[in-house]
Design a protein around this motif. Structure first.
Motif, PDB file in Angstrom:
ATOM      1  N   SER A  45       0.879  -1.033  -0.115  1.00 44.23           N
ATOM      2  CA  SER A  45      -0.123  -0.019  -0.174  1.00 44.23           C
ATOM      3  C   SER A  45       0.944   1.316   0.116  1.00 44.23           C
ATOM      4  O   SER A  45       1.569   1.607   0.816  1.00 44.23           O
ATOM      5  N   LEU A  46       0.688   1.964  -0.907  1.00 44.62           N
ATOM      6  CA  LEU A  46       1.603   3.293  -0.996  1.00 44.62           C
ATOM      7  C   LEU A  46       1.003   4.287  -0.123  1.00 44.62           C
ATOM      8  O   LEU A  46       1.712   5.113   0.299  1.00 44.62           O
ATOM      9  N   GLN A  47      -0.381   4.259   0.293  1.00 46.03           N
ATOM     10  CA  GLN A  47      -0.781   5.147   1.135  1.00 46.03           C
ATOM     11  C   GLN A  47      -0.316   4.809   2.747  1.00 46.03           C
ATOM     12  O   GLN A  47       0.230   5.641   3.426  1.00 46.03           O
ATOM     13  N   PHE A  48      -0.083   3.703   3.025  1.00 43.26           N
ATOM     14  CA  PHE A  48       0.383   3.294   4.236  1.00 43.26           C
ATOM     15  C   PHE A  48       2.029   3.805   4.421  1.00 43.26           C
ATOM     16  O   PHE A  48       2.267   4.228   5.353  1.00 43.26           O
ATOM     17  N   TYR A  49       2.704   3.697   3.158  1.00 46.48           N
ATOM     18  CA  TYR A  49       4.019   4.244   2.964  1.00 46.48           C
ATOM     19  C   TYR A  49       4.085   5.667   3.234  1.00 46.48           C
ATOM     20  O   TYR A  49       5.149   6.061   4.175  1.00 46.48           O
ATOM     21  N   LEU A  50       3.291   6.247   2.563  1.00 46.83           N
ATOM     22  CA  LEU A  50       3.246   8.014   2.802  1.00 46.83           C
ATOM     23  C   LEU A  50       2.930   8.299   4.261  1.00 46.83           C
ATOM     24  O   LEU A  50       3.404   9.179   4.855  1.00 46.83           O
ATOM     25  N   ILE A  51       1.987   7.733   4.842  1.00 52.25           N
ATOM     26  CA  ILE A  51       1.607   8.156   6.318  1.00 52.25           C
ATOM     27  C   ILE A  51       3.042   7.709   7.158  1.00 52.25           C
ATOM     28  O   ILE A  51       3.087   8.292   8.081  1.00 52.25           O
ATOM     29  N   ALA A  52       3.712   6.637   6.809  1.00 47.14           N
ATOM     30  CA  ALA A  52       4.766   6.130   7.867  1.00 47.14           C
ATOM     31  C   ALA A  52       5.783   6.971   7.613  1.00 47.14           C
ATOM     32  O   ALA A  52       6.500   7.431   8.441  1.00 47.14           O
ATOM     33  N   VAL A  53       5.941   7.732   6.302  1.00 46.13           N
ATOM     34  CA  VAL A  53       6.964   8.689   6.031  1.00 46.13           C
ATOM     35  C   VAL A  53       6.577   9.902   6.819  1.00 46.13           C
ATOM     36  O   VAL A  53       7.506  10.419   7.266  1.00 46.13           O
ATOM     37  N   ILE A  54       5.230  10.344   6.703  1.00 42.14           N
ATOM     38  CA  ILE A  54       4.990  11.527   7.393  1.00 42.14           C
ATOM     39  C   ILE A  54       5.050  11.168   8.802  1.00 42.14           C
ATOM     40  O   ILE A  54       5.477  12.448   9.563  1.00 42.14           O
ATOM     41  N   PHE A  55       4.500  10.304   9.537  1.00 36.54           N
ATOM     42  CA  PHE A  55       5.053   9.755  10.838  1.00 36.54           C
ATOM     43  C   PHE A  55       6.408  10.239  11.192  1.00 36.54           C
ATOM     44  O   PHE A  55       6.739  10.740  12.309  1.00 36.54           O
ATOM     45  N   LEU A  56       7.174   9.615  10.525  1.00 34.19           N
ATOM     46  CA  LEU A  56       8.573   9.621  10.580  1.00 34.19           C
ATOM     47  C   LEU A  56       9.317  10.929  10.734  1.00 34.19           C
ATOM     48  O   LEU A  56       9.996  11.412  11.743  1.00 34.19           O
ATOM     49  N   ILE A  57       8.675  11.848   9.846  1.00 32.64           N
ATOM     50  CA  ILE A  57       9.338  13.440   9.639  1.00 32.64           C
ATOM     51  C   ILE A  57       8.652  13.853  10.927  1.00 32.64           C
ATOM     52  O   ILE A  57       9.421  14.800  11.523  1.00 32.64           O
ATOM     53  N   PHE A  58       7.548  13.705  11.298  1.00 30.44           N
ATOM     54  CA  PHE A  58       7.075  14.445  12.649  1.00 30.44           C
ATOM     55  C   PHE A  58       7.533  13.819  13.705  1.00 30.44           C
ATOM     56  O   PHE A  58       7.974  14.743  14.500  1.00 30.44           O
ATOM     57  N   ASP A  59       7.871  12.702  13.794  1.00 26.02           N
ATOM     58  CA  ASP A  59       8.681  12.150  14.981  1.00 26.02           C
ATOM     59  C   ASP A  59      10.004  12.874  15.152  1.00 26.02           C
ATOM     60  O   ASP A  59      10.508  13.193  16.301  1.00 26.02           O
ATOM     61  N   VAL A  60      10.853  12.892  14.170  1.00 28.88           N
ATOM     62  CA  VAL A  60      12.144  13.695  14.152  1.00 28.88           C
ATOM     63  C   VAL A  60      11.750  14.932  14.399  1.00 28.88           C
ATOM     64  O   VAL A  60      12.803  15.669  15.418  1.00 28.88           O
TER      65      VAL A  60
END
Length: 107
Positions: free
Chosen positions: A44-59
């Motif tokens: 799921s590309l949508q799952f990947y995008l949300i994971a990347v957004i989570f990672l950015i906000f976590d950093v």
């Protein structure tokens, strides 16, 4: 000299023979997935995008932590301006992702 080398190589080959039980240990382990199946499973590309957004906000949250230490040594007005500017940039990024549709889980 040649005979000693030949004996050593033969011993190394005989000692290093892998048994059937060792084959499972030497196979790659890929996060619980069976490595013998196809590597081209749909993702799921949508799952990947949300994971990347989570990672950015976590950093970026970890970037906010030193601001707490900075509060003790800086002027309160300067601290508030820097903090609000940083959070404002985060909110603009979040709204941009929202407008692009990256946060919609189902289409």
């Amino acid at each position: 000299m040649f005979l000693i080398s030949l004996i050593m190589m033969t011993l190394a080959i005989l000692i290093s023979k892998k048994t059937f039980m060792d084959r499972e240990k030497s196979s790659p382990f890929e996060c619980g997935f069976d490595p013998k199946s196809s590597a081209r499973l749909p993702f799921s590309l949508q799952f990947y995008l949300i994971a990347v957004i989570f990672l950015i906000f976590d950093v970026e949250i970890t970037l906010l932590m030193p601001l707490i230490i900075n509060l003790k040594i800086s002027n309160l007005l300067y601290f508030m301006m820097i903090s609000f500017f940083f959070i404002f940039i985060l909110i603009i990024g979040l709204f941009h992702e929202w407008n692009q549709g990256a946060l919609k889980w189902a289409n």
